[in-house]
Design an enzyme around this catalytic site. Structure first.
Site, PDB file in Angstrom:
ATOM      1  N   ASP A 182      -1.563   6.750   6.001  1.00  0.00           N
ATOM      2  CA  ASP A 182      -2.668   5.860   5.647  1.00  0.00           C
ATOM      3  C   ASP A 182      -2.898   4.971   6.865  1.00  0.00           C
ATOM      4  O   ASP A 182      -2.044   4.155   7.211  1.00  0.00           O
ATOM      5  CB  ASP A 182      -2.253   5.026   4.422  1.00  0.00           C
ATOM      6  CG  ASP A 182      -3.274   3.950   4.047  1.00  0.00           C
ATOM      7  OD1 ASP A 182      -4.286   3.797   4.766  1.00  0.00           O
ATOM      8  OD2 ASP A 182      -3.051   3.264   3.028  1.00  0.00           O
TER       9      ASP A 182
ATOM     10  N   LYS B 260     -12.062  -1.584   6.523  1.00  0.00           N
ATOM     11  CA  LYS B 260     -11.197  -2.405   7.350  1.00  0.00           C
ATOM     12  C   LYS B 260     -11.717  -2.469   8.778  1.00  0.00           C
ATOM     13  O   LYS B 260     -11.857  -3.525   9.345  1.00  0.00           O
ATOM     14  CB  LYS B 260      -9.758  -1.879   7.332  1.00  0.00           C
ATOM     15  CG  LYS B 260      -9.169  -1.711   5.936  1.00  0.00           C
ATOM     16  CD  LYS B 260      -9.055  -3.033   5.180  1.00  0.00           C
ATOM     17  CE  LYS B 260      -8.934  -2.882   3.685  1.00  0.00           C
ATOM     18  NZ  LYS B 260      -7.719  -2.283   3.196  1.00  0.00           N
TER      19      LYS B 260
ATOM     20  N   TRP C  38       0.836  -1.215   0.000  1.00  0.00           N
ATOM     21  CA  TRP C  38       0.000   0.000   0.000  1.00  0.00           C
ATOM     22  C   TRP C  38       0.863   1.254   0.000  1.00  0.00           C
ATOM     23  O   TRP C  38       0.549   2.231  -0.675  1.00  0.00           O
ATOM     24  CB  TRP C  38      -0.976  -0.009   1.171  1.00  0.00           C
ATOM     25  CG  TRP C  38      -1.978  -1.115   1.080  1.00  0.00           C
ATOM     26  CD1 TRP C  38      -2.204  -2.108   1.992  1.00  0.00           C
ATOM     27  CD2 TRP C  38      -2.910  -1.357   0.002  1.00  0.00           C
ATOM     28  NE1 TRP C  38      -3.193  -2.939   1.547  1.00  0.00           N
ATOM     29  CE2 TRP C  38      -3.648  -2.508   0.335  1.00  0.00           C
ATOM     30  CE3 TRP C  38      -3.178  -0.721  -1.217  1.00  0.00           C
ATOM     31  CZ2 TRP C  38      -4.646  -3.037  -0.496  1.00  0.00           C
ATOM     32  CZ3 TRP C  38      -4.165  -1.240  -2.042  1.00  0.00           C
ATOM     33  CH2 TRP C  38      -4.880  -2.382  -1.679  1.00  0.00           C
TER      34      TRP C  38
HETATM   35  C1  PLP Z   1      -7.176  -1.878   1.947  1.00  0.00           C
HETATM   36  C2  PLP Z   1      -6.155  -0.848   2.044  1.00  0.00           C
HETATM   37  C3  PLP Z   1      -5.999   0.126   1.041  1.00  0.00           C
HETATM   38  C4  PLP Z   1      -6.827   0.151  -0.218  1.00  0.00           C
HETATM   39  O1  PLP Z   1      -8.114   0.488   0.051  1.00  0.00           O
HETATM   40  P1  PLP Z   1      -9.180   0.709  -1.140  1.00  0.00           P
HETATM   41  O2  PLP Z   1     -10.357   1.219  -0.388  1.00  0.00           O
HETATM   42  O3  PLP Z   1      -9.399  -0.620  -1.773  1.00  0.00           O
HETATM   43  O4  PLP Z   1      -8.618   1.695  -2.076  1.00  0.00           O
HETATM   44  C5  PLP Z   1      -5.027   1.082   1.224  1.00  0.00           C
HETATM   45  N1  PLP Z   1      -4.253   1.094   2.319  1.00  0.00           N
HETATM   46  C6  PLP Z   1      -4.376   0.175   3.302  1.00  0.00           C
HETATM   47  C7  PLP Z   1      -3.489   0.252   4.488  1.00  0.00           C
HETATM   48  C8  PLP Z   1      -5.330  -0.824   3.186  1.00  0.00           C
HETATM   49  O5  PLP Z   1      -5.442  -1.739   4.157  1.00  0.00           O
END
Ligand code: PLP
Length: 361
Positions: free
Chosen positions: A171, A195, A101
């Site tokens: 993030d 998540k 990511w």
């Molecule tokens: C799942 C995830 C993403 C991607 O998320 P999307 O909503 O599919 O774009 C990005 N960063 C992290 C840390 C994730 O767990």
């Protein structure tokens, strides 16, 4: 049909109370005669839903008044682009690469300027967090970027990097609301809801007001400007109404169970059960160095691809879903987000003990 134990990394398990409440309100939300899915986002009743969600989130996380809370769309992945187009004034940013990511965010930033990978744990398949106490931060970096909890690899920054005065962007998709967080340490943090917070389709961004730029990079689509969403209180266009409503219920659920301190205690307890088992197992082992282990995503292996596949298959048959590791790394991964009950982890460990007895030669 009963509910199974869902160890999915995302979209992931949600609190049963929240789902039940949503079911009860499905046809008639509080006497409105309609579902939240059917109502105007400009209606009084919806305005209350989104405002209350923001208020509850602010209380829960203790978000200072000089930070905006934005409910956005496009997944965490759109933030990989929104961050540079809004914040890359000098067109320079530093990225710490701790997994896929972070790498995707880094590649996206390269579309807009110079993105520097100033640290990485790629040398050991992202099984640790690099030392970030004295990094070669670029003099004119607009921000330093991290992925705080690495969903795929199961690592987490226990200590934030020393950014040497530069703005920290994070993030926090897979650790948001799992424990207390000091928002003032960040310029911007964002989380995809699926998540730990709610349904996919909602992204929550928390940004310090002075970082919201008047001018973005040339050609930036209107929908990608933080300013537009901040000025319109996340109602510039039709927001993901139903998703935000569910997020709001999850915020209330966390408040009711005692807030983020209580959530942290609950998550530590769950993670300890699983990690203690892994540390003592003769068949299974965790793949992450101890000091960087995530409370949310726990990857593990047997050492044999065949046995891994057998385990995933038998676990599924026994009611433990989505234990297969990410398609790019193999092995297993148990995601044990806020809404995973302690019993889920206890039952899983019992199942692993049984599997170990049956398969250890
Ligand atoms: C799942 C995830 C993403 C991607 O998320 P999307 O909503 O599919 O774009 C990005 N960063 C992290 C840390 C994730 O767990």
């Amino acid at each position: 049909m009963g509910r199974i134990y869902n160890f999915s990394a995302g979209p992931a398990v949600l609190p049963e109370e929240v789902l039940k409440e949503a079911a009860e309100e499905m046809l008639d939300y509080k006497g409105s005669g309609m579902s939240v899915m059917e109502m105007s986002h400009r209606s009084k009743v919806y305005e209350e839903i989104i405002q209350e969600a923001e208020k509850d989130l602010r209380e829960l996380v203790n978000i200072p008044d000089n930070y905006k809370v934005l409910f956005l769309q496009g997944g965490a992945s759109l933030q990989f682009a929104m961050v540079p187009v809004n914040l890359m004034k000098n067109r320079v940013a530093d990225y710490i690469i701790t997994g896929q990511w972070a790498k995707k965010a880094y590649e996206e930033a390269k579309l807009y300027g110079t993105a520097n990978a100033i640290a990485s744990s790629a040398d050991k398949t992202f099984s640790y967090i690099p030392d970030c106490s004295d990094l070669p931060i670029s003099e004119n970096a607009d921000y330093v970027y991290i992925c705080e909890n690495n969903t795929i690899y199961g690592t987490k920054f226990k200590k934030l990097p020393n950014t040497k005065g530069k703005t920290l962007v994070a993030d926090v998709s897979s650790c948001f609301l799992s424990e207390p967080i000091d928002v003032t340490k960040y310029g911007l943090l964002f989380a995809g809801a699926q998540k730990n917070v709610g349904p996919a389709g909602v992204v929550i961004a928390i940004i310090r007001e002075d970082l919201i730029p008047e001018e973005t990079l040339p050609g930036t689509p209107t929908m990608m400007k933080y300013k537009i969403h901040a000025e319109n209180k996340s109602l510039y266009n039709t927001p993901p109404c139903y998703g935000i409503y569910i997020c709001g219920k999850v915020f209330k659920w966390i408040k009711n169970v005692g807030g983020l301190e209580a959530m942290k205690a609950h998550n530590e307890k769950k993670a300890k059960i699983l990690y203690d088992f892994l540390d003592n197992s003769k068949l299974f082992r965790g793949t992450v160095v101890k000091e960087d282990r995530s409370l949310m995503n726990v990857p593990f292996v047997t050492g044999s691809e065949e046995l891994d596949a057998k385990f995933v298959k038998e676990a599924k048959a026994a009611g433990f879903e989505n234990l297969k590791g990410h398609r790019t790394v193999g092995g297993m991964r148990a995601s044990i987000y806020n809404a995973m009950p302690i019993e889920g982890v206890e039952r899983l460990v019992e199942f692993m003990e049984k599997f170990e007895r049956e398969n250890l030669k």
